[in-house]
Scaffold this motif. Structure first.
Motif, mmCIF file in Angstrom:
data_model
loop_
_atom_site.group_PDB
_atom_site.id
_atom_site.type_symbol
_atom_site.label_atom_id
_atom_site.label_comp_id
_atom_site.label_asym_id
_atom_site.label_seq_id
_atom_site.Cartn_x
_atom_site.Cartn_y
_atom_site.Cartn_z
ATOM 1 N N GLN A 191 0.832 -1.205 0.000
ATOM 2 C CA GLN A 191 0.000 0.000 0.000
ATOM 3 C C GLN A 191 0.866 1.253 0.000
ATOM 4 O O GLN A 191 0.604 2.195 -0.743
ATOM 5 C CB GLN A 191 -0.922 -0.009 1.220
ATOM 6 C CG GLN A 191 -1.840 1.185 1.291
ATOM 7 C CD GLN A 191 -2.781 1.102 2.485
ATOM 8 O OE1 GLN A 191 -2.782 0.127 3.222
ATOM 9 N NE2 GLN A 191 -3.567 2.132 2.680
ATOM 10 N N SER A 199 2.687 1.798 -3.394
ATOM 11 C CA SER A 199 1.847 2.155 -4.541
ATOM 12 C C SER A 199 1.067 3.454 -4.338
ATOM 13 O O SER A 199 0.291 3.834 -5.202
ATOM 14 C CB SER A 199 0.890 1.006 -4.850
ATOM 15 O OG SER A 199 -0.001 0.818 -3.785
ATOM 16 N N ASP A 215 -4.586 -1.946 -7.110
ATOM 17 C CA ASP A 215 -4.105 -0.974 -6.131
ATOM 18 C C ASP A 215 -5.099 0.158 -5.873
ATOM 19 O O ASP A 215 -4.974 0.867 -4.874
ATOM 20 C CB ASP A 215 -2.766 -0.383 -6.577
ATOM 21 C CG ASP A 215 -1.634 -1.400 -6.501
ATOM 22 O OD1 ASP A 215 -1.838 -2.476 -5.894
ATOM 23 O OD2 ASP A 215 -0.553 -1.121 -7.046
#
Length: 168
Positions: free
Chosen positions: A3, A6, A45
């Motif tokens: 997390q 990205s 994502d």
């Protein structure tokens, strides 16, 4: 960890999705379903973008708008001279508004461009007693100042010719 790695890519993709919707005149209310769709087709994502409230979506669109406006103003200031297209209009809520577009030759492309500059409620000032020529002039000059556009660099102004727009 994924997390955090990205985050920039996710924000870039969300801003691109917002810009796509705006460019194609699709309602900003479609952003969240659009992001859900992007996640379903492989942009996994996108799920890390958790700011999905109306306020957050509004802020993203406002940020895009401010960025575009800054780019336009940079081009106008680089062009050094500009024209203005302005009109007073009443919207469906019976609010008196001044709408203005800026006309200039883009220094990068040498092409004439007309871009939206502002819209403002002309009766926003409690002292305003109607959309008079003086009130419209005050709104216009304030907007030019706020946008750092020099009045002496304005080479033309186009209006509908109504007495209130020409100061008569």
């Amino acid at each position: 960890v994924n997390q955090v790695n990205s985050r920039d890519k996710v924000l870039s993709n969300v801003f691109r999705a917002c810009y796509f919707l705006a460019k194609h005149e699709i309602s900003n209310r479609k952003l969240i379903p659009f992001l859900d769709f992007l996640e379903q087709v492989g942009l996994n994502d996108i799920r890390y973008f958790r700011h999905r409230s109306e306020y957050s979506v509004r802020e993203v669109f406002l940020t895009i708008g401010m960025t575009i406006k800054e780019m336009i103003l940079e081009n106008v200031q680089e062009a050094r001279i500009y024209g203005l297209l302005a009109d007073d209009a009443t919207d469906v809520a019976v609010v008196e508004q001044m709408v203005a577009f800026v006309s200039y030759v883009n220094p990068s492309t040498s092409r004439h461009e007309v871009k939206f500059l502002f819209i403002e409620d002309v009766l926003n000032d409690p002292k305003a007693n109607g959309a008079t020529a003086d009130v419209l002039l005050k709104v216009l000059t304030k907007q030019l100042d706020d946008n750092k556009l020099q009045l002496q660099n304005m080479m033309s102004i186009a209006t509908d010719g109504a007495a209130v727009m020409t100061g008569r």
